[in-house]
Enzyme design. Structure first.
Site, mmCIF file in Angstrom:
data_model
loop_
_atom_site.group_PDB
_atom_site.id
_atom_site.type_symbol
_atom_site.label_atom_id
_atom_site.label_comp_id
_atom_site.label_asym_id
_atom_site.label_seq_id
_atom_site.Cartn_x
_atom_site.Cartn_y
_atom_site.Cartn_z
ATOM 1 C CG HIS A 26 -0.265 0.272 2.524
ATOM 2 N ND1 HIS A 26 -0.091 1.534 3.039
ATOM 3 C CD2 HIS A 26 0.293 -0.573 3.429
ATOM 4 C CE1 HIS A 26 0.533 1.464 4.202
ATOM 5 N NE2 HIS A 26 0.785 0.193 4.468
ATOM 6 C CB CYS A 27 1.114 4.259 -1.830
ATOM 7 S SG CYS A 27 -0.464 4.489 -2.672
ATOM 8 C CB VAL A 28 -0.065 8.175 1.006
ATOM 9 C CG1 VAL A 28 -0.799 9.125 1.948
ATOM 10 C CG2 VAL A 28 1.436 8.334 1.172
#
Length: 471
Positions: A26-28
């Site tokens: 996942h990213c932000v």
């Protein structure tokens, strides 16, 4: 915000079950999946889940927009439910890259090189905008700059300009670091390579054309071979190709030189050989190619400004969907380095605004509380330069807002290209984008911004009412 485990289970089921997941990170704001078979994804079911704000596929990854602060909790539940190990974004990228065709791999390579250096470039752009406010004539006083009237601000403006220009003056060093790292070499050697190409002992690239006309361009005589002694300030292609050669030479030597001699052999020979090739072959050829690309774009937008603006403005968001927009960052940097400004980047800023306006219109058109909330937050994000939530969460989901945004972007882009609006640097691609525009062209750019704000909003809302407003 608490995360309902059942909702995460529904996400897993909607993307084809845990057996369809190769890797996940996942990213932000987003979950990133490398999936075995994306055809198994039930997008309608996925996007009906309360946690999900949108989804899209790009560069071999299937991405699910969750939202900042919540996505890490969802990911934690996801790993527990599926039993898959935690993966980094690079792990997912590597797994997804196997499914890409050659063109997609090339585009992804450019993205992987330029995205890491974007913060430095955007920061430089914002600082240049502040310098433009202080040093631009006609902003605060007629025909005079603020520093001309209030001379005590002059030195501060000069320091700001020095700090802002650093990223562009030493751009080859930034690209060298990122490119060599991407190609599998030592990033530090990439920095040295980039700095070598802009060494003060070389003729500045911006003065090369004048020196050639006057017959004063310096050269090296290498046993009868005349080599131009010029730097590559503001150039993109020379350092990209030289970085690839450096990484491959370093890898070749590293595999064959005994450990006891690596420090004495690998780096010195790699830099010497790559440097020689950069100045004798790679540099001259790619310098000519880069100038040819620049000339082609300049010719198109000078002689067919309306057409160029309509096409690029109308298709930029489509390029974002495919991921091909990353290739134009290199063109922007080349234009800035060669002619002192880019006419492409201002269109990017207007395209982002158009997507935000179309999404904002959906807040008024929709009767669904979830869509209303998502439309509002994603439009604000787009106005500040981040368009993924608006594009993939709202506009592409309903299709017609995306088309209305393209029409608004094309119209606004045509107007600013007819008025020869250019950006001195790359900045934040939304409402703050005016800071990167040359101050004397702010008037035309603000009109373009108004078009990008009003046209997509009016078209989207009007079409929604025509079809009964049932969203």
């Amino acid at each position: 915000m608490a995360v309902n485990r059942q909702s995460v289970e529904q996400i897993v089921e909607a993307i084809g079950g845990k057996d369809n997941i190769v890797a996940a990170s996942h990213c932000v704001t987003r979950l990133r999946f490398a999936l075995k078979d994306e055809s198994k994804v039930d997008k309608e079911k996925l996007e009906s889940i309360d946690l999900v704000k949108g989804s899209f596929s790009a560069n071999g990854q299937f991405q699910v927009v969750i939202g900042q602060g919540v996505v890490d909790k969802v990911y934690h539940e996801l790993t527990e439910i599926t039993g898959i190990g935690r993966a980094t974004k690079q792990d997912v990228k590597d797994a997804a890259e196997k499914k890409l065709n050659p063109l997609q791999r090339a585009i992804k390579t450019l993205a992987d090189i330029f995205i890491p250096i974007l913060p430095a470039i955007v920061t430089a752009g914002l600082l240049m905008g502040i310098h433009n406010l202080l040093a631009g004539p006609g902003i605060f006083y007629e025909d005079q700059a603020l520093i001309d009237v209030h001379t005590q601000w002059a030195d501060l403006a000069d320091i700001i300009n020095l700090i802002a220009n650093t990223a562009f003056v030493f751009l080859p060093a930034l690209i060298g670091w990122s490119a060599v790292k991407k190609f599998g070499g030592s990033p530090l050697l990439g920095v040295v390579l980039g700095l070598m190409l802009v060494h003060p002992a070389l003729l500045n690239a911006w003065a090369y054309a004048e020196a050639v006309q006057e017959g004063t361009d310096p050269t090296w005589n290498l046993f009868g071979l005349e080599v131009s002694k010029i730097g590559y300030q503001g150039q993109v292609l020379p350092v990209l190709f030289a970085a690839y050669v450096l990484a491959k030479v370093e890898q070749f030597l590293d595999r064959r030189v005994p450990d006891a001699f690596k420090l004495l052999v690998v780096a010195p020979v790699t830099l010497l050989l790559t440097g020689f090739l950069a100045f004798t072959l790679i540099g001259p050829v790619t310098f000519a190619a880069g100038n040819a690309i620049t000339s082609a774009f300049v010719t198109l937008f000078e002689h067919f400004a309306l057409l160029g603006g309509l096409i690029y403005g109308g298709l930029y968001a489509v390029l974002v969907v495919t991921g091909m927009h990353h290739t134009f960052l290199a063109v922007d940097l080349q234009l800035i380095g060669t002619i002192g400004g880019t006419f492409l980047w201002p269109i990017l800023a207007l395209s982002n605004i158009s997507q935000g306006s179309a999404a904002l219109a959906m807040m008024f058109a929709s009767r669904d509380k979830k869509i209303k909330g998502l439309s509002l937050t994603s439009s604000v994000s787009a106005y500040l330069g981040i368009t993924e939530p608006a594009m993939f969460g709202v506009n592409l989901r309903f299709k017609y807002p995306f088309i209305c945004a393209l029409i608004g972007s094309a119209t606004a882009a045509a107007f600013i290209t007819l008025n020869q609006v250019r950006a001195a640097s790359i900045g934040v691609g939304g409402l703050p984008g005016f800071l990167s525009i040359f101050p004397q062209q702010w008037g035309a750019f603000f009109i373009g911004m108004a078009i990008a704000l009003i046209v997509p909003f009016a078209l989207t809302l009007g079409y929604a009412k025509l079809r009964g407003g049932q969203v």
